[in-house]
Scaffold this motif. Structure first.
Motif, PDB file in Angstrom:
ATOM      1  N   ALA A   1      -0.750  -6.612   4.336  1.00 16.49           N
ATOM      2  CA  ALA A   1      -0.349  -5.437   3.555  1.00 16.49           C
ATOM      3  C   ALA A   1       0.912  -4.805   4.141  1.00 16.49           C
ATOM      4  O   ALA A   1       1.025  -4.628   5.361  1.00 16.49           O
ATOM      5  CB  ALA A   1      -1.483  -4.424   3.544  1.00 16.49           C
TER       6      ALA A   1
ATOM      7  N   VAL B   1      -6.822   0.094   5.911  1.00 19.44           N
ATOM      8  CA  VAL B   1      -6.477  -1.281   5.503  1.00 19.44           C
ATOM      9  C   VAL B   1      -7.202  -2.285   6.404  1.00 19.44           C
ATOM     10  O   VAL B   1      -7.794  -3.264   5.930  1.00 19.44           O
ATOM     11  CB  VAL B   1      -4.935  -1.459   5.565  1.00 19.44           C
ATOM     12  CG1 VAL B   1      -4.538  -2.920   5.516  1.00 19.44           C
ATOM     13  CG2 VAL B   1      -4.282  -0.678   4.430  1.00 19.44           C
TER      14      VAL B   1
ATOM     15  N   LEU C   1      -9.365   4.868   0.677  1.00 18.02           N
ATOM     16  CA  LEU C   1      -8.954   3.565   0.143  1.00 18.02           C
ATOM     17  C   LEU C   1      -9.849   3.228  -1.037  1.00 18.02           C
ATOM     18  O   LEU C   1     -11.070   3.299  -0.927  1.00 18.02           O
ATOM     19  CB  LEU C   1      -9.117   2.500   1.241  1.00 18.02           C
ATOM     20  CG  LEU C   1      -8.725   1.070   0.879  1.00 18.02           C
ATOM     21  CD1 LEU C   1      -7.209   0.926   0.789  1.00 18.02           C
ATOM     22  CD2 LEU C   1      -9.280   0.092   1.916  1.00 18.02           C
TER      23      LEU C   1
ATOM     24  N   VAL D   1      -1.489  -0.842  -3.945  1.00 16.41           N
ATOM     25  CA  VAL D   1      -2.755  -0.129  -3.752  1.00 16.41           C
ATOM     26  C   VAL D   1      -2.422   1.314  -3.396  1.00 16.41           C
ATOM     27  O   VAL D   1      -1.642   1.558  -2.469  1.00 16.41           O
ATOM     28  CB  VAL D   1      -3.579  -0.773  -2.617  1.00 16.41           C
ATOM     29  CG1 VAL D   1      -4.811   0.072  -2.292  1.00 16.41           C
ATOM     30  CG2 VAL D   1      -3.986  -2.193  -3.001  1.00 16.41           C
TER      31      VAL D   1
ATOM     32  N   ILE E   1      -8.388  -4.455  -2.038  1.00 17.93           N
ATOM     33  CA  ILE E   1      -7.642  -5.187  -1.007  1.00 17.93           C
ATOM     34  C   ILE E   1      -8.458  -6.398  -0.610  1.00 17.93           C
ATOM     35  O   ILE E   1      -9.631  -6.257  -0.243  1.00 17.93           O
ATOM     36  CB  ILE E   1      -7.342  -4.304   0.214  1.00 17.93           C
ATOM     37  CG1 ILE E   1      -6.158  -3.406  -0.092  1.00 17.93           C
ATOM     38  CG2 ILE E   1      -7.057  -5.134   1.442  1.00 17.93           C
ATOM     39  CD1 ILE E   1      -5.374  -2.976   1.121  1.00 17.93           C
TER      40      ILE E   1
ATOM     41  N   VAL F   1       0.865  -1.185   0.000  1.00 21.15           N
ATOM     42  CA  VAL F   1       0.000   0.000   0.000  1.00 21.15           C
ATOM     43  C   VAL F   1       0.898   1.229   0.000  1.00 21.15           C
ATOM     44  O   VAL F   1       1.716   1.406   0.905  1.00 21.15           O
ATOM     45  CB  VAL F   1      -0.917  -0.002   1.247  1.00 21.15           C
ATOM     46  CG1 VAL F   1      -1.674   1.318   1.359  1.00 21.15           C
ATOM     47  CG2 VAL F   1      -1.897  -1.175   1.172  1.00 21.15           C
TER      48      VAL F   1
END
Ligand SMILES: O=P(O)(O)OC[C@H]1O[C@H](OP(=O)(O)OP(=O)(O)O)[C@H](O)[C@@H]1O
Ligand SMILES: Nc1ncnc2[nH]cnc12
Length: 183
Positions: A127, A147, A116, A88, A121, A66
């Motif tokens: 992550a 997350v 996000l 991400v 995800i 991420v």
């Protein structure tokens, strides 16, 4: 994880990265000592060394990387590529067309909201969060919350530079923090 842990990091890599950082007084507001990583990003060996060191944040490989806007995008993509993973992009408010969740926070020189992207995800994924600087920890804490809100786990937060006087690590609670350097 401690700074300059030569048991885990190449000392030569760390010295190279350290030599490419510069601090700028009174940016973006008076009283802030701003750490600028532009010279490191622009240097091939410097970026490669930084990428190697950031990617070593976890003993077990993560499932996804991420990257936090904006400088975390560059580093996050490099780390993800080096690990054979996807990245991400956690973005500032208003940039994503489809949003899973938003989180507001304060930082050294203002406040912001991170978002996000929806549906990227996988719940249960581990992550690795990547950014350039950990200062107050507001940004990283918000990204961790996003997350985890998606059902994923934070394997570690990996940053180039930690500013320990701002106590960002404490704000991240139990999340493992991997900082290459402190200033
Ligand atoms: O630990 P904190 O106090 O939250 O500060 C760290 C954050 O501040 C900087 O980003 P900034 O918000 O300036 O955004 P940018 O990368 O988009 O310029 C930096 O890149 C980190 O993301
Ligand atoms: N002093 C600083 N330098 C660079 N990035 C930052 N993000 C928050 N504080 C910072």
């Amino acid at each position: 994880m401690s700074t300059r842990n030569s048991a885990q990091h190449g000392t030569a890599d760390l010295d190279l990265v350290a030599g490419l950082l510069r601090d700028v007084p009174d940016f973006p507001t008076p009283g802030i000592r701003f750490w600028d990583l532009s010279a490191m990003l622009a240097d091939g060996p410097g970026l490669a060394a930084t990428t190697r060191l950031l990617a070593a944040a976890t003993a077990e490989p993560p499932d996804v990387v991420v990257g936090i806007e904006a400088r975390g995008f560059l580093l996050g993509a490099a780390v993800a590529h080096s690990l054979g993973l996807g990245v991400v992009a956690v973005r500032k408010q208003g940039k994503l067309p489809v949003v899973a969740a938003s989180r507001s926070y304060d930082l050294e020189y203002g406040s912001a909201t991170l978002e996000l992207p929806a549906g990227v995800i996988r719940p249960g994924a581990r992550a690795l969060l990547v950014d350039d600087v950990l200062a107050t920890g507001g940004t990283a804490a918000a990204a961790c919350a996003l997350v985890e809100g998606a059902g994923a786990a934070v394997a570690a937060v990996s940053v180039v530079l930690e500013l320990p006087t701002l106590e960002g690590r404490a704000r991240l609670g139990e999340h493992p923090v991997h900082a290459l350097l402190t200033r």
